[in-house]
Design a protein around this motif. Structure first.
Motif, PDB file in Angstrom:
ATOM      1  N   THR A   1       0.836  -1.206   0.000  1.00  0.00           N
ATOM      2  CA  THR A   1       0.000   0.000   0.000  1.00  0.00           C
ATOM      3  C   THR A   1       0.870   1.256   0.000  1.00  0.00           C
ATOM      4  O   THR A   1       0.605   2.202  -0.753  1.00  0.00           O
ATOM      5  CB  THR A   1      -0.931  -0.005   1.229  1.00  0.00           C
ATOM      6  N   ALA A   2       1.922   1.255   0.817  1.00  0.00           N
ATOM      7  CA  ALA A   2       2.831   2.410   0.863  1.00  0.00           C
ATOM      8  C   ALA A   2       3.606   2.552  -0.443  1.00  0.00           C
ATOM      9  O   ALA A   2       3.857   3.670  -0.909  1.00  0.00           O
ATOM     10  CB  ALA A   2       3.784   2.277   2.053  1.00  0.00           C
ATOM     11  N   LEU A   3       3.977   1.432  -1.051  1.00  0.00           N
ATOM     12  CA  LEU A   3       4.665   1.481  -2.351  1.00  0.00           C
ATOM     13  C   LEU A   3       3.755   2.073  -3.420  1.00  0.00           C
ATOM     14  O   LEU A   3       4.188   2.890  -4.239  1.00  0.00           O
ATOM     15  CB  LEU A   3       5.122   0.085  -2.769  1.00  0.00           C
ATOM     16  N   GLN A   4       2.491   1.672  -3.418  1.00  0.00           N
ATOM     17  CA  GLN A   4       1.538   2.208  -4.399  1.00  0.00           C
ATOM     18  C   GLN A   4       1.337   3.712  -4.181  1.00  0.00           C
ATOM     19  O   GLN A   4       1.234   4.479  -5.143  1.00  0.00           O
ATOM     20  CB  GLN A   4       0.198   1.466  -4.326  1.00  0.00           C
ATOM     21  N   ALA A   5       1.296   4.156  -2.918  1.00  0.00           N
ATOM     22  CA  ALA A   5       1.163   5.592  -2.639  1.00  0.00           C
ATOM     23  C   ALA A   5       2.387   6.346  -3.152  1.00  0.00           C
ATOM     24  O   ALA A   5       2.262   7.435  -3.729  1.00  0.00           O
ATOM     25  CB  ALA A   5       0.985   5.822  -1.135  1.00  0.00           C
ATOM     26  N   ALA A   6       3.570   5.767  -2.965  1.00  0.00           N
ATOM     27  CA  ALA A   6       4.787   6.398  -3.483  1.00  0.00           C
ATOM     28  C   ALA A   6       4.746   6.446  -5.008  1.00  0.00           C
ATOM     29  O   ALA A   6       5.141   7.448  -5.619  1.00  0.00           O
ATOM     30  CB  ALA A   6       6.022   5.648  -2.992  1.00  0.00           C
ATOM     31  N   LEU A   7       4.248   5.388  -5.626  1.00  0.00           N
ATOM     32  CA  LEU A   7       4.123   5.367  -7.083  1.00  0.00           C
ATOM     33  C   LEU A   7       3.166   6.457  -7.556  1.00  0.00           C
ATOM     34  O   LEU A   7       3.462   7.174  -8.515  1.00  0.00           O
ATOM     35  CB  LEU A   7       3.669   3.982  -7.552  1.00  0.00           C
TER      36      LEU A   7
ATOM     37  N   GLY B   1       4.112  -8.966  -6.342  1.00  0.00           N
ATOM     38  CA  GLY B   1       2.866  -9.557  -6.809  1.00  0.00           C
ATOM     39  C   GLY B   1       1.738  -8.576  -7.038  1.00  0.00           C
ATOM     40  O   GLY B   1       0.603  -8.979  -7.283  1.00  0.00           O
ATOM     41  N   GLY B   2       2.023  -7.282  -6.972  1.00  0.00           N
ATOM     42  CA  GLY B   2       0.996  -6.273  -7.191  1.00  0.00           C
ATOM     43  C   GLY B   2       0.969  -5.796  -8.627  1.00  0.00           C
ATOM     44  O   GLY B   2       1.879  -6.065  -9.411  1.00  0.00           O
ATOM     45  N   GLU B   3      -0.093  -5.098  -8.955  1.00  0.00           N
ATOM     46  CA  GLU B   3      -0.231  -4.464 -10.256  1.00  0.00           C
ATOM     47  C   GLU B   3       0.020  -2.971 -10.055  1.00  0.00           C
ATOM     48  O   GLU B   3      -0.741  -2.315  -9.331  1.00  0.00           O
ATOM     49  CB  GLU B   3      -1.631  -4.702 -10.820  1.00  0.00           C
ATOM     50  N   PRO B   4       1.089  -2.413 -10.643  1.00  0.00           N
ATOM     51  CA  PRO B   4       1.398  -0.995 -10.434  1.00  0.00           C
ATOM     52  C   PRO B   4       0.239  -0.100 -10.856  1.00  0.00           C
ATOM     53  O   PRO B   4      -0.353  -0.289 -11.924  1.00  0.00           O
ATOM     54  CB  PRO B   4       2.613  -0.757 -11.325  1.00  0.00           C
ATOM     55  N   GLU B   5      -0.076   0.847 -10.002  1.00  0.00           N
ATOM     56  CA  GLU B   5      -1.152   1.788 -10.319  1.00  0.00           C
ATOM     57  C   GLU B   5      -0.709   2.676 -11.479  1.00  0.00           C
ATOM     58  O   GLU B   5       0.416   3.170 -11.491  1.00  0.00           O
ATOM     59  CB  GLU B   5      -1.492   2.628  -9.102  1.00  0.00           C
ATOM     60  N   PRO B   6      -1.598   2.862 -12.439  1.00  0.00           N
ATOM     61  CA  PRO B   6      -1.248   3.718 -13.581  1.00  0.00           C
ATOM     62  C   PRO B   6      -1.335   5.196 -13.205  1.00  0.00           C
ATOM     63  O   PRO B   6      -1.977   5.560 -12.219  1.00  0.00           O
ATOM     64  CB  PRO B   6      -2.327   3.364 -14.615  1.00  0.00           C
TER      65      PRO B   6
ATOM     66  N   ASN C   1      -8.102   2.964 -11.996  1.00  0.00           N
ATOM     67  CA  ASN C   1      -7.799   2.351 -13.287  1.00  0.00           C
ATOM     68  C   ASN C   1      -7.300   3.352 -14.313  1.00  0.00           C
ATOM     69  O   ASN C   1      -7.159   3.024 -15.475  1.00  0.00           O
ATOM     70  CB  ASN C   1      -9.021   1.593 -13.811  1.00  0.00           C
ATOM     71  N   GLY C   2      -7.026   4.597 -13.874  1.00  0.00           N
ATOM     72  CA  GLY C   2      -6.439   5.586 -14.783  1.00  0.00           C
ATOM     73  C   GLY C   2      -7.460   6.225 -15.714  1.00  0.00           C
ATOM     74  O   GLY C   2      -7.139   6.621 -16.815  1.00  0.00           O
ATOM     75  N   SER C   3      -8.699   6.364 -15.274  1.00  0.00           N
ATOM     76  CA  SER C   3      -9.724   6.974 -16.117  1.00  0.00           C
ATOM     77  C   SER C   3      -9.386   8.441 -16.369  1.00  0.00           C
ATOM     78  O   SER C   3      -8.397   8.955 -15.876  1.00  0.00           O
ATOM     79  CB  SER C   3     -11.088   6.849 -15.449  1.00  0.00           C
ATOM     80  N   ASP C   4     -10.235   9.125 -17.077  1.00  0.00           N
ATOM     81  CA  ASP C   4      -9.986  10.506 -17.440  1.00  0.00           C
ATOM     82  C   ASP C   4     -10.201  11.482 -16.277  1.00  0.00           C
ATOM     83  O   ASP C   4      -9.956  12.660 -16.435  1.00  0.00           O
ATOM     84  CB  ASP C   4     -10.885  10.929 -18.600  1.00  0.00           C
TER      85      ASP C   4
ATOM     86  N   LEU D   1       9.762   1.904  -8.754  1.00  0.00           N
ATOM     87  CA  LEU D   1       8.599   1.526  -7.937  1.00  0.00           C
ATOM     88  C   LEU D   1       7.689   0.562  -8.686  1.00  0.00           C
ATOM     89  O   LEU D   1       7.154  -0.375  -8.088  1.00  0.00           O
ATOM     90  CB  LEU D   1       7.820   2.768  -7.504  1.00  0.00           C
ATOM     91  N   ARG D   2       7.499   0.791  -9.957  1.00  0.00           N
ATOM     92  CA  ARG D   2       6.689  -0.144 -10.758  1.00  0.00           C
ATOM     93  C   ARG D   2       7.271  -1.556 -10.672  1.00  0.00           C
ATOM     94  O   ARG D   2       6.542  -2.528 -10.479  1.00  0.00           O
ATOM     95  CB  ARG D   2       6.639   0.290 -12.222  1.00  0.00           C
ATOM     96  N   ARG D   3       8.598  -1.653 -10.831  1.00  0.00           N
ATOM     97  CA  ARG D   3       9.246  -2.968 -10.759  1.00  0.00           C
ATOM     98  C   ARG D   3       9.088  -3.594  -9.377  1.00  0.00           C
ATOM     99  O   ARG D   3       8.827  -4.797  -9.250  1.00  0.00           O
ATOM    100  CB  ARG D   3      10.729  -2.847 -11.130  1.00  0.00           C
TER     101      ARG D   3
END
Length: 159
Positions: free
Chosen positions: A5-11, A58-63, A151-154, A50-52
């Motif tokens: 969760t913290a990694l995704q926030a940093a991303l 095992g996570g999916e990097p947030e776009p 999901n990276g919508s507009d 961070l994406r890597r």
């Protein structure tokens, strides 16, 4: 997982910083453009790392969001400098969270990123704070988290 969760926030924060430095670069005085390019490249490199890391856990990097809402108008170089400092402060905040949530090599990497953001913030502002990354965040606040859909919508995100 708290660390993921913290990694995704940093991303998310790095996505916002990359976007924000695009705005800064368009408004900054010519004599500071190379500094903007260095910051932009540093944030791109952190974002890619961070994406890597997210994938390796095992996570999916947030776009990235399609767009980010600026916290204030950026009509000139002075405003661009303020935006750059704010971007760095927000990035430092999420890396402080990541330091708390991680261990070992990832904690060291997060601490390095926190230090780098704090140094860049000082360069932009000309001053510093006692504990970078811990500036006036309320419980549950996540700096630079996109307000758009995951999901990276507009829908624009938030810088």
């Amino acid at each position: 997982m708290k660390e993921l969760t913290a990694l995704q926030a940093a991303l998310r924060a790095e996505h916002a910083a990359v976007y924000g430095y695009g705005v800064v670069g368009g408004r900054i005085d010519e004599d500071r453009k190379s500094e903007v390019r260095e910051c932009y490249e540093a944030h791109r490199a952190r974002r890619n790392a961070l994406r890597r890391t997210v994938r390796s856990l095992g996570g999916e990097p947030e776009p990235a969001a399609a767009a980010y809402a600026l916290p204030f108008a950026v009509p000139d170089s002075a405003a661009a400098v303020r935006l750059a400092a704010q971007l760095e402060d927000r990035v430092a905040g999420v890396y402080a969270d990541l330091v708390r949530a991680s261990e070992g090599a990832r904690r060291r990497t997060a601490a390095d990123a926190l230090r780098e953001a704090a140094v860049r913030s000082v360069r932009w502002k000309g001053s510093s704070v006692a504990f970078p990354g811990l500036t006036e965040l309320g419980a549950g606040d996540s700096p630079a988290a996109p307000s758009g859909s995951p999901n990276g919508s507009d829908a624009p995100g938030k810088l």
